[in-house]
Every structure is written in C-alpha cells, then in structure tokens.
Design a protein around this motif. Sequence first.
Motif, mmCIF file in Angstrom:
data_model
loop_
_atom_site.group_PDB
_atom_site.id
_atom_site.type_symbol
_atom_site.label_atom_id
_atom_site.label_comp_id
_atom_site.label_asym_id
_atom_site.label_seq_id
_atom_site.Cartn_x
_atom_site.Cartn_y
_atom_site.Cartn_z
ATOM 1 N N ILE A 1 46.303 -33.546 15.818
ATOM 2 C CA ILE A 1 45.819 -34.778 15.081
ATOM 3 C C ILE A 1 46.684 -35.452 14.178
ATOM 4 O O ILE A 1 46.691 -36.036 13.154
ATOM 5 C CB ILE A 1 43.893 -34.280 14.695
ATOM 6 C CG1 ILE A 1 43.331 -34.796 15.740
ATOM 7 C CG2 ILE A 1 44.005 -35.263 13.853
ATOM 8 C CD1 ILE A 1 41.935 -33.860 15.885
ATOM 9 N N THR A 2 47.076 -33.887 12.920
ATOM 10 C CA THR A 2 48.362 -34.636 11.670
ATOM 11 C C THR A 2 48.410 -35.558 12.202
ATOM 12 O O THR A 2 49.476 -35.983 10.895
ATOM 13 C CB THR A 2 48.224 -32.420 11.475
ATOM 14 O OG1 THR A 2 47.503 -32.438 11.114
ATOM 15 C CG2 THR A 2 48.869 -33.096 9.985
ATOM 16 N N ARG A 3 49.644 -35.016 12.991
ATOM 17 C CA ARG A 3 50.602 -35.615 13.721
ATOM 18 C C ARG A 3 50.742 -36.984 13.928
ATOM 19 O O ARG A 3 51.099 -37.928 13.270
ATOM 20 C CB ARG A 3 51.663 -35.000 15.281
ATOM 21 C CG ARG A 3 52.652 -35.654 14.852
ATOM 22 C CD ARG A 3 53.205 -35.595 16.105
ATOM 23 N NE ARG A 3 53.523 -34.247 16.277
ATOM 24 C CZ ARG A 3 54.414 -33.098 17.094
ATOM 25 N NH1 ARG A 3 54.159 -33.768 18.695
ATOM 26 N NH2 ARG A 3 54.939 -31.733 17.360
ATOM 27 N N ALA A 4 49.255 -37.538 14.546
ATOM 28 C CA ALA A 4 49.095 -38.910 14.634
ATOM 29 C C ALA A 4 48.519 -39.403 13.769
ATOM 30 O O ALA A 4 49.131 -40.843 13.478
ATOM 31 C CB ALA A 4 47.596 -38.675 15.499
ATOM 32 N N ALA A 5 48.087 -38.974 13.003
ATOM 33 C CA ALA A 5 47.853 -39.209 11.339
ATOM 34 C C ALA A 5 49.246 -39.282 10.498
ATOM 35 O O ALA A 5 49.301 -40.901 9.645
ATOM 36 C CB ALA A 5 46.880 -38.501 10.603
ATOM 37 N N VAL A 6 50.419 -38.815 10.570
ATOM 38 C CA VAL A 6 51.218 -38.918 10.016
ATOM 39 C C VAL A 6 51.800 -40.314 10.468
ATOM 40 O O VAL A 6 52.560 -41.130 9.548
ATOM 41 C CB VAL A 6 52.120 -37.820 9.535
ATOM 42 C CG1 VAL A 6 53.836 -38.613 9.206
ATOM 43 C CG2 VAL A 6 51.935 -36.729 9.105
ATOM 44 N N TYR A 7 51.995 -40.575 12.036
ATOM 45 C CA TYR A 7 52.519 -41.490 12.528
ATOM 46 C C TYR A 7 51.899 -42.716 12.455
ATOM 47 O O TYR A 7 52.298 -43.766 11.860
ATOM 48 C CB TYR A 7 53.001 -41.293 14.313
ATOM 49 C CG TYR A 7 53.940 -40.112 14.445
ATOM 50 C CD1 TYR A 7 54.774 -39.899 14.195
ATOM 51 C CD2 TYR A 7 53.337 -39.921 16.376
ATOM 52 C CE1 TYR A 7 55.555 -39.381 14.135
ATOM 53 C CE2 TYR A 7 54.707 -38.834 16.395
ATOM 54 C CZ TYR A 7 55.181 -38.464 15.547
ATOM 55 O OH TYR A 7 56.388 -37.645 15.928
ATOM 56 N N GLY A 8 50.473 -42.600 12.365
ATOM 57 C CA GLY A 8 49.471 -43.964 11.567
ATOM 58 C C GLY A 8 49.706 -44.361 10.503
ATOM 59 O O GLY A 8 50.058 -45.446 10.064
ATOM 60 N N ALA B 1 44.461 -40.648 13.402
ATOM 61 C CA ALA B 1 43.281 -39.529 13.984
ATOM 62 C C ALA B 1 42.010 -39.324 14.413
ATOM 63 O O ALA B 1 42.484 -38.704 15.269
ATOM 64 C CB ALA B 1 43.443 -39.042 12.537
ATOM 65 N N THR B 2 42.408 -40.422 14.671
ATOM 66 C CA THR B 2 40.426 -40.795 14.855
ATOM 67 C C THR B 2 41.040 -40.969 16.335
ATOM 68 O O THR B 2 40.031 -40.215 17.157
ATOM 69 C CB THR B 2 39.209 -42.453 14.771
ATOM 70 O OG1 THR B 2 39.876 -41.597 12.872
ATOM 71 C CG2 THR B 2 38.249 -41.827 15.405
ATOM 72 N N ALA B 3 41.588 -41.793 16.324
ATOM 73 C CA ALA B 3 42.034 -41.929 18.344
ATOM 74 C C ALA B 3 42.638 -40.397 19.112
ATOM 75 O O ALA B 3 41.754 -39.991 19.792
ATOM 76 C CB ALA B 3 43.410 -43.663 18.635
ATOM 77 N N ALA B 4 42.911 -39.935 17.743
ATOM 78 C CA ALA B 4 43.755 -38.618 18.704
ATOM 79 C C ALA B 4 42.437 -37.705 18.700
ATOM 80 O O ALA B 4 42.294 -36.668 19.630
ATOM 81 C CB ALA B 4 44.777 -37.879 18.023
ATOM 82 N N TYR B 5 41.434 -37.324 18.008
ATOM 83 C CA TYR B 5 40.216 -36.537 17.828
ATOM 84 C C TYR B 5 39.467 -37.306 18.871
ATOM 85 O O TYR B 5 38.901 -35.903 20.443
ATOM 86 C CB TYR B 5 39.373 -36.613 16.494
ATOM 87 C CG TYR B 5 38.189 -36.175 16.941
ATOM 88 C CD1 TYR B 5 38.469 -34.734 16.938
ATOM 89 C CD2 TYR B 5 37.249 -37.015 17.069
ATOM 90 C CE1 TYR B 5 37.127 -34.411 16.749
ATOM 91 C CE2 TYR B 5 35.960 -36.184 17.458
ATOM 92 C CZ TYR B 5 35.489 -34.819 16.897
ATOM 93 O OH TYR B 5 34.834 -34.389 16.842
ATOM 94 N N LEU B 6 39.136 -38.517 19.528
ATOM 95 C CA LEU B 6 38.386 -38.340 20.405
ATOM 96 C C LEU B 6 39.537 -39.078 22.138
ATOM 97 O O LEU B 6 38.566 -38.214 22.722
ATOM 98 C CB LEU B 6 38.305 -40.274 20.553
ATOM 99 C CG LEU B 6 36.860 -40.847 18.868
ATOM 100 C CD1 LEU B 6 36.887 -41.968 19.250
ATOM 101 C CD2 LEU B 6 35.836 -39.806 19.611
ATOM 102 N N ARG B 7 40.305 -38.620 21.514
ATOM 103 C CA ARG B 7 41.312 -38.069 23.147
ATOM 104 C C ARG B 7 41.328 -36.681 23.289
ATOM 105 O O ARG B 7 40.876 -36.377 24.841
ATOM 106 C CB ARG B 7 42.562 -38.875 23.210
ATOM 107 C CG ARG B 7 43.524 -38.119 23.948
ATOM 108 C CD ARG B 7 43.920 -36.609 24.103
ATOM 109 N NE ARG B 7 45.042 -36.860 24.952
ATOM 110 C CZ ARG B 7 45.064 -35.796 25.607
ATOM 111 N NH1 ARG B 7 44.841 -34.775 24.882
ATOM 112 N NH2 ARG B 7 45.807 -35.120 26.719
ATOM 113 N N ASN B 8 40.712 -36.319 22.430
ATOM 114 C CA ASN B 8 40.971 -34.162 22.534
ATOM 115 C C ASN B 8 39.513 -34.373 22.993
ATOM 116 O O ASN B 8 39.827 -33.557 23.726
ATOM 117 C CB ASN B 8 41.159 -33.123 21.332
ATOM 118 C CG ASN B 8 42.485 -34.024 20.929
ATOM 119 O OD1 ASN B 8 43.940 -34.108 22.062
ATOM 120 N ND2 ASN B 8 43.095 -33.444 19.961
#
Length: 85
Positions: free
Chosen positions: A18-25, A66-73
């Motif tokens: 999720i942290t990596r997704a937030a950084v990319y976002g 980050a929300t998209a990664a969390y929901l995917r998980n």
Amino acid sequence: MPLPSFHVSTRELRPWNITRAAVYGAGIGTIAALFKTFGPPHADGAPFQHVLEIAAAAAVFAALCATAAYLRNVVARRFIWPDIR
C-alpha cells in the motif's frame, strides 16, 4: 518486474504494498499537476497557489492509489487467496 494481478501463479502469493502504491500515486499526481499548472493554457496566479495545487493533486492521487491497493488486498484475501498473510 512483472505486473501483479489476481492471476494465481506458482510463485509466492503476497499482497500489494500500500505504501508503494501511495508513492506511485503521489508521483502521478505531481506530474499531472505540474502539467496542468505549467502547461500551455494556464491562469496566472501566485506561486504559493501553484504549490498548493501540486501538493493537493499529489495527496489525492496517493490516497486514490493506496485505497485501490488496500481494496485489492481485501478482495484477494477474502475471495481469491483466503490463506494469504
């Protein structure tokens, strides 16, 4: 590096970071805001206003990714890989 997906492979199953997704976002948001702010047709404004627009876009895109990664998980853990950590 292969793109992560819902495809079940023979390799180790793991959730998205999720942290990596937030950084990319945040990076995507910053690039989009920079293009909008300094692109061809733009309104003149105070430099501080431009900084706020760029920071806001980065924060919103970071939260979105980050929300998209969390929901995917969550979906992956409940429905696809119930035994994932």
